[in-house]
Design a protein around this motif. Structure first.
Motif, PDB file in Angstrom:
ATOM      1  N   TYR A  25     -74.981 -48.350  73.560  1.00  0.00           N
ATOM      2  CA  TYR A  25     -74.866 -49.773  74.231  1.00  0.00           C
ATOM      3  C   TYR A  25     -75.951 -49.791  75.349  1.00  0.00           C
ATOM      4  O   TYR A  25     -76.128 -48.759  75.737  1.00  0.00           O
ATOM      5  N   PRO A  26     -76.125 -50.915  76.248  1.00  0.00           N
ATOM      6  CA  PRO A  26     -77.222 -51.107  76.860  1.00  0.00           C
ATOM      7  C   PRO A  26     -77.124 -50.358  77.538  1.00  0.00           C
ATOM      8  O   PRO A  26     -78.086 -49.908  78.280  1.00  0.00           O
ATOM      9  N   HIS A  27     -75.645 -49.981  78.077  1.00  0.00           N
ATOM     10  CA  HIS A  27     -75.830 -49.498  79.464  1.00  0.00           C
ATOM     11  C   HIS A  27     -75.621 -47.804  79.811  1.00  0.00           C
ATOM     12  O   HIS A  27     -76.037 -47.353  80.440  1.00  0.00           O
ATOM     13  N   GLU A  28     -76.262 -47.496  77.930  1.00  0.00           N
ATOM     14  CA  GLU A  28     -76.201 -46.346  78.181  1.00  0.00           C
ATOM     15  C   GLU A  28     -77.674 -45.944  77.861  1.00  0.00           C
ATOM     16  O   GLU A  28     -77.904 -44.679  77.538  1.00  0.00           O
ATOM     17  N   LEU A  29     -78.217 -46.732  78.013  1.00  0.00           N
ATOM     18  CA  LEU A  29     -79.960 -46.947  77.839  1.00  0.00           C
ATOM     19  C   LEU A  29     -80.512 -46.797  79.611  1.00  0.00           C
ATOM     20  O   LEU A  29     -79.885 -47.575  79.905  1.00  0.00           O
ATOM     21  N   SER A  30     -81.777 -45.807  79.113  1.00  0.00           N
ATOM     22  CA  SER A  30     -82.479 -45.975  80.046  1.00  0.00           C
ATOM     23  C   SER A  30     -82.933 -47.404  80.471  1.00  0.00           C
ATOM     24  O   SER A  30     -83.071 -47.964  79.411  1.00  0.00           O
ATOM     25  N   GLY A  31     -83.353 -48.213  81.918  1.00  0.00           N
ATOM     26  CA  GLY A  31     -84.548 -49.073  82.243  1.00  0.00           C
ATOM     27  C   GLY A  31     -85.379 -48.983  81.072  1.00  0.00           C
ATOM     28  O   GLY A  31     -85.628 -50.071  80.332  1.00  0.00           O
ATOM     29  N   GLY A  32     -86.690 -48.369  80.986  1.00  0.00           N
ATOM     30  CA  GLY A  32     -87.542 -47.932  79.806  1.00  0.00           C
ATOM     31  C   GLY A  32     -87.222 -48.366  78.429  1.00  0.00           C
ATOM     32  O   GLY A  32     -87.691 -48.705  77.572  1.00  0.00           O
ATOM     33  N   MET A  33     -86.220 -47.517  78.016  1.00  0.00           N
ATOM     34  CA  MET A  33     -84.598 -47.280  77.290  1.00  0.00           C
ATOM     35  C   MET A  33     -84.789 -49.174  76.413  1.00  0.00           C
ATOM     36  O   MET A  33     -85.178 -50.050  75.402  1.00  0.00           O
ATOM     37  N   GLN A  34     -84.112 -49.293  77.378  1.00  0.00           N
ATOM     38  CA  GLN A  34     -83.870 -51.561  77.136  1.00  0.00           C
ATOM     39  C   GLN A  34     -84.769 -51.947  76.958  1.00  0.00           C
ATOM     40  O   GLN A  34     -85.180 -53.161  76.231  1.00  0.00           O
ATOM     41  N   GLN A  35     -85.663 -52.121  78.256  1.00  0.00           N
ATOM     42  CA  GLN A  35     -87.294 -53.139  77.601  1.00  0.00           C
ATOM     43  C   GLN A  35     -87.974 -52.349  75.889  1.00  0.00           C
ATOM     44  O   GLN A  35     -88.273 -53.350  74.908  1.00  0.00           O
ATOM     45  N   ARG A  36     -87.471 -51.248  75.701  1.00  0.00           N
ATOM     46  CA  ARG A  36     -88.385 -50.845  74.289  1.00  0.00           C
ATOM     47  C   ARG A  36     -87.509 -51.651  73.024  1.00  0.00           C
ATOM     48  O   ARG A  36     -88.244 -52.905  72.196  1.00  0.00           O
ATOM     49  N   VAL A  37     -86.248 -51.953  73.616  1.00  0.00           N
ATOM     50  CA  VAL A  37     -85.042 -52.681  72.554  1.00  0.00           C
ATOM     51  C   VAL A  37     -86.004 -53.750  72.522  1.00  0.00           C
ATOM     52  O   VAL A  37     -85.615 -54.497  71.595  1.00  0.00           O
ATOM     53  N   GLY A  38     -85.441 -54.767  73.385  1.00  0.00           N
ATOM     54  CA  GLY A  38     -86.415 -55.780  73.837  1.00  0.00           C
ATOM     55  C   GLY A  38     -87.532 -56.370  73.192  1.00  0.00           C
ATOM     56  O   GLY A  38     -87.752 -57.305  72.955  1.00  0.00           O
ATOM     57  N   ILE A  39     -88.784 -55.368  73.377  1.00  0.00           N
ATOM     58  CA  ILE A  39     -89.604 -55.598  72.793  1.00  0.00           C
ATOM     59  C   ILE A  39     -89.620 -55.704  71.169  1.00  0.00           C
ATOM     60  O   ILE A  39     -90.522 -56.228  70.400  1.00  0.00           O
ATOM     61  N   ALA A  40     -88.583 -54.425  70.588  1.00  0.00           N
ATOM     62  CA  ALA A  40     -88.611 -54.998  68.904  1.00  0.00           C
ATOM     63  C   ALA A  40     -87.663 -55.975  68.787  1.00  0.00           C
ATOM     64  O   ALA A  40     -88.137 -56.150  67.828  1.00  0.00           O
ATOM     65  N   ARG A  41     -86.959 -56.284  69.656  1.00  0.00           N
ATOM     66  CA  ARG A  41     -86.311 -57.794  69.122  1.00  0.00           C
ATOM     67  C   ARG A  41     -86.654 -58.844  69.750  1.00  0.00           C
ATOM     68  O   ARG A  41     -86.494 -59.897  68.234  1.00  0.00           O
ATOM     69  N   GLY A  42     -87.993 -58.577  70.282  1.00  0.00           N
ATOM     70  CA  GLY A  42     -89.316 -59.719  70.062  1.00  0.00           C
ATOM     71  C   GLY A  42     -89.049 -59.833  68.508  1.00  0.00           C
ATOM     72  O   GLY A  42     -89.672 -60.897  68.191  1.00  0.00           O
ATOM     73  N   PHE A  43     -89.436 -58.846  68.133  1.00  0.00           N
ATOM     74  CA  PHE A  43     -90.686 -58.602  66.333  1.00  0.00           C
ATOM     75  C   PHE A  43     -89.569 -59.072  65.365  1.00  0.00           C
ATOM     76  O   PHE A  43     -89.994 -59.434  64.265  1.00  0.00           O
TER      77      PHE A  43
END
Length: 149
Positions: free
Chosen positions: A21-39
């Motif tokens: 879940y998002p709350h289980e990821l670090s801030g940097g990991m959450q940013q990387r999820v956002g980048i993947a989601r964008g593509f």
């Protein structure tokens, strides 16, 4: 779509965290999820506002190279907002310099460096000349605009 998602998870180095879940990821990991989601949905234009801000230096470098590779493979238009001059020169074909409030275009600097850009690019004289040219916009004496609240 599942295969594409797994490939993007690998590109942003989040293998093994697919079921977190998002709350289980670090801030940097959450940013990387956002980048993947964008593509993920193959957009014609990708808007990226400080996407690497929360990343550590090594991950930021990796993601910069991954973004360049994704861009070169897809030829998507990317509007990338950053406060890092070297990052902007490394990634961009054009850097748009904006003024402070109200934000207006001050200049558009072409970045004619060959691709793919590598670590060697960062030490090239031409790269440094472009960075210096951009730095001059921010070394100017303060104006009334810059002192406004």
């Amino acid at each position: 779509a599942v295969e594409r998602a797994h490939a993007l998870v690998r590109r942003v180095r989040l293998e093994g965290f697919e079921h977190h879940y998002p709350h289980e990821l670090s801030g940097g990991m959450q940013q990387r999820v956002g980048i993947a989601r964008g593509f993920m949905h193959d957009p014609q234009l990708l808007l990226m506002d400080e996407p690497f801000a929360a990343l550590d230096a090594m991950t930021r470098e990796h993601m910069t190279d991954e973004l360049q590779a994704l861009w070169m493979n897809t030829a998507k238009s990317v509007l990338f907002i950053t406060h890092s001059i070297p990052e902007s020169v490394y990634l961009a074909d054009r850097v748009v310099v904006l003024s402070e409030r109200p934000g207006t275009v001050v200049d558009v600097i072409e970045v004619p460096l060959p691709r793919p850009r590598t670590l060697e690019t960062l030490s090239s004289p031409h790269f440094n000349e472009i960075c210096d040219r951009l730095c001059r916009f921010f070394r100017r004496a303060p104006t009334a605009d810059r002192t406004a609240p």
